[in-house]
Motif scaffolding. Sequence first.
Motif, PDB file in Angstrom:
ATOM      1  N   LYS A   6      -1.886   8.557   7.544  1.00  0.00           N
ATOM      2  CA  LYS A   6      -0.772   8.998   6.706  1.00  0.00           C
ATOM      3  C   LYS A   6       0.168   7.846   6.392  1.00  0.00           C
ATOM      4  CE  LYS A   6       2.984  12.382   6.507  1.00  0.00           C
ATOM      5  NZ  LYS A   6       3.694  13.465   7.231  1.00  0.00           N
ATOM      6  N   ALA A   7       0.473   7.014   7.423  1.00  0.00           N
ATOM      7  CA  ALA A   7       1.359   5.866   7.210  1.00  0.00           C
ATOM      8  C   ALA A   7       0.724   4.874   6.233  1.00  0.00           C
ATOM      9  CB  ALA A   7       1.661   5.190   8.542  1.00  0.00           C
ATOM     10  N   GLU A   8      -0.552   4.640   6.372  1.00  0.00           N
ATOM     11  CA  GLU A   8      -1.228   3.718   5.454  1.00  0.00           C
ATOM     12  C   GLU A   8      -1.218   4.260   4.031  1.00  0.00           C
ATOM     13  OE1 GLU A   8      -5.082   3.091   7.036  1.00  0.00           O
ATOM     14  OE2 GLU A   8      -4.415   1.688   8.602  1.00  0.00           O
ATOM     15  N   ASN A   9      -1.426   5.559   3.880  1.00  0.00           N
ATOM     16  CA  ASN A   9      -1.385   6.155   2.540  1.00  0.00           C
ATOM     17  C   ASN A   9       0.005   6.048   1.933  1.00  0.00           C
ATOM     18  OD1 ASN A   9      -4.090   6.848   2.698  1.00  0.00           O
ATOM     19  ND2 ASN A   9      -3.685   8.903   3.485  1.00  0.00           N
ATOM     20  N   GLU A  10       1.047   6.285   2.753  1.00  0.00           N
ATOM     21  CA  GLU A  10       2.415   6.154   2.250  1.00  0.00           C
ATOM     22  C   GLU A  10       2.704   4.709   1.867  1.00  0.00           C
ATOM     23  OE1 GLU A  10       4.829   7.701   5.353  1.00  0.00           O
ATOM     24  OE2 GLU A  10       4.466   9.809   4.835  1.00  0.00           O
ATOM     25  N   LYS A  11       2.210   3.757   2.662  1.00  0.00           N
ATOM     26  CA  LYS A  11       2.408   2.344   2.338  1.00  0.00           C
ATOM     27  C   LYS A  11       1.743   1.995   1.006  1.00  0.00           C
ATOM     28  CE  LYS A  11       1.424  -2.301   4.111  1.00  0.00           C
ATOM     29  NZ  LYS A  11       0.807  -3.062   5.229  1.00  0.00           N
ATOM     30  N   ILE A  12       0.537   2.480   0.834  1.00  0.00           N
ATOM     31  CA  ILE A  12      -0.178   2.215  -0.420  1.00  0.00           C
ATOM     32  C   ILE A  12       0.563   2.845  -1.597  1.00  0.00           C
ATOM     33  CG2 ILE A  12      -2.316   2.676  -1.674  1.00  0.00           C
ATOM     34  CD1 ILE A  12      -3.783   2.497   1.009  1.00  0.00           C
ATOM     35  N   ALA A  13       1.066   4.080  -1.396  1.00  0.00           N
ATOM     36  CA  ALA A  13       1.811   4.749  -2.470  1.00  0.00           C
ATOM     37  C   ALA A  13       3.080   3.969  -2.816  1.00  0.00           C
ATOM     38  CB  ALA A  13       2.156   6.172  -2.058  1.00  0.00           C
ATOM     39  N   ALA A  14       3.787   3.451  -1.773  1.00  0.00           N
ATOM     40  CA  ALA A  14       5.003   2.674  -2.023  1.00  0.00           C
ATOM     41  C   ALA A  14       4.682   1.394  -2.785  1.00  0.00           C
ATOM     42  CB  ALA A  14       5.688   2.353  -0.698  1.00  0.00           C
ATOM     43  N   LEU A  15       3.586   0.731  -2.405  1.00  0.00           N
ATOM     44  CA  LEU A  15       3.182  -0.482  -3.111  1.00  0.00           C
ATOM     45  C   LEU A  15       2.820  -0.180  -4.565  1.00  0.00           C
ATOM     46  CD1 LEU A  15       1.023  -2.280  -0.382  1.00  0.00           C
ATOM     47  CD2 LEU A  15       3.292  -2.935  -1.189  1.00  0.00           C
ATOM     48  N   ASP A  16       2.135   0.922  -4.765  1.00  0.00           N
ATOM     49  CA  ASP A  16       1.782   1.307  -6.137  1.00  0.00           C
ATOM     50  C   ASP A  16       3.040   1.574  -6.962  1.00  0.00           C
ATOM     51  OD1 ASP A  16      -0.858   1.046  -5.517  1.00  0.00           O
ATOM     52  OD2 ASP A  16      -1.188   3.187  -5.136  1.00  0.00           O
ATOM     53  N   TYR A  17       4.021   2.265  -6.342  1.00  0.00           N
ATOM     54  CA  TYR A  17       5.265   2.549  -7.059  1.00  0.00           C
ATOM     55  C   TYR A  17       6.009   1.252  -7.387  1.00  0.00           C
ATOM     56  CZ  TYR A  17       9.961   4.300  -8.038  1.00  0.00           C
ATOM     57  OH  TYR A  17      11.173   4.551  -8.630  1.00  0.00           O
ATOM     58  N   ALA A  18       6.082   0.329  -6.395  1.00  0.00           N
ATOM     59  CA  ALA A  18       6.761  -0.949  -6.630  1.00  0.00           C
ATOM     60  C   ALA A  18       6.067  -1.740  -7.732  1.00  0.00           C
ATOM     61  CB  ALA A  18       6.806  -1.753  -5.331  1.00  0.00           C
ATOM     62  N   ASN A  19       4.755  -1.732  -7.718  1.00  0.00           N
ATOM     63  CA  ASN A  19       4.009  -2.432  -8.773  1.00  0.00           C
ATOM     64  C   ASN A  19       4.261  -1.810 -10.131  1.00  0.00           C
ATOM     65  OD1 ASN A  19       2.870  -4.228  -6.953  1.00  0.00           O
ATOM     66  ND2 ASN A  19       1.099  -2.914  -6.554  1.00  0.00           N
ATOM     67  N   ALA A  20       4.363  -0.466 -10.158  1.00  0.00           N
ATOM     68  CA  ALA A  20       4.636   0.204 -11.428  1.00  0.00           C
ATOM     69  C   ALA A  20       6.022  -0.162 -11.951  1.00  0.00           C
ATOM     70  CB  ALA A  20       4.506   1.719 -11.258  1.00  0.00           C
ATOM     71  N   VAL A  21       7.017  -0.170 -11.039  1.00  0.00           N
ATOM     72  CA  VAL A  21       8.376  -0.546 -11.448  1.00  0.00           C
ATOM     73  C   VAL A  21       8.411  -1.990 -11.930  1.00  0.00           C
ATOM     74  CG1 VAL A  21      10.727  -0.891 -10.616  1.00  0.00           C
ATOM     75  CG2 VAL A  21       9.463   1.158  -9.950  1.00  0.00           C
ATOM     76  N   GLU A  22       7.700  -2.856 -11.202  1.00  0.00           N
ATOM     77  CA  GLU A  22       7.667  -4.269 -11.596  1.00  0.00           C
ATOM     78  C   GLU A  22       7.013  -4.438 -12.964  1.00  0.00           C
ATOM     79  OE1 GLU A  22       6.044  -8.569  -9.882  1.00  0.00           O
ATOM     80  OE2 GLU A  22       5.695  -6.694  -8.776  1.00  0.00           O
ATOM     81  N   ARG A  23       5.933  -3.705 -13.190  1.00  0.00           N
ATOM     82  CA  ARG A  23       5.277  -3.791 -14.493  1.00  0.00           C
ATOM     83  C   ARG A  23       6.189  -3.284 -15.605  1.00  0.00           C
ATOM     84  NH1 ARG A  23       0.717  -2.202 -11.398  1.00  0.00           N
ATOM     85  NH2 ARG A  23       1.069  -0.012 -11.928  1.00  0.00           N
TER      86      ARG A  23
END
Length: 318
Positions: free
Chosen positions: A205-222
């Motif tokens: 669950k923690a790894e999935n949340e980390k991946i989701a946070a990274l995806d969100y940060a990448n989306a914001v950065e893009r």
Amino acid sequence: MLFVSKGSRDLVGVIGEFKKKEENVSWLIWFIPIIVAIIIFFGGIHLVRPTHRALIERLGRYRRFGKAGFNWIIPIIDRMIQINITEQMVDAQPQEIITNDNLNARVDAQVYFKVKDDEESVKSSQYNVNNYQIQIVNLARTTLRNIIGTLTLKSANSERDKINDELLETLAAETKNWGMEIVRTELKEIDPPKDVQETMNKVVKAENEKIAALDYANAVERQADGEKRSEIKKAEGVKRAKILAAQGEAEAIRLVNEAANTYFVGNAQLLRKLEAMEKSLRDNATIVVPTGTELINVIGELAGVMPVPAKKPTADGK
């Protein structure tokens, strides 16, 4: 007249009855063997299904091979053993196995096999191994312990295909003299203890949340990069427009200079005066132009009005 005594009549009757009994006994002597033969014949009939093959033993020794269809054996003396040659499945039964990282895992597997249908293979399945189904189960359980004992719990869960392949290879090698073919093996489950499972679920669950946070940060950065590029393109557009405007103005000035050089050769000073007058008139300013100057003639020509010649002064100064 002949007289027969009573004793003679009794003797004749006894002889007749004896003859009748003799006829009945001779008939039974022929009938009983026929009945026995019929019983033996029908008792020895055995039908083998297409899904089976048979081994026929006589007095405890192998006699011949029985194929699908009609087969006859001698009752009591012969014995027929039928063997299923279709694909079968045995469950290796759940067992606790200690993995390489010292965790107890509950492991269960299934083995699919079949006895080959040729005579030698069928004989091997009966004469080279005692109850091959139980033997396969025990062999599968032992092999699983050897394989999974060298793996961590995580790698065991992620390498199920590898475990299946190793189990299949080992079983095929160990049962090659049993007259059978190991078709495939399948791991049903590799379950860790409950507390370990809960910890693993939290980690996942923690790894999935980390991946989701990274995806969100990448989306914001893009998105920010997109907005930045958009602003840059807008600034470049404004800059380009100003450059084009400046180039246009410069081109206009160049054309004016060319016209001035063409039509006002040697009158650069007059041109500058005209430009000053144009600016003054544009600003509604009042300008005084001396009479008799060439500027008056130029203005007149531009306006389409002929200039009025200046009066010459008289003797009295008028």
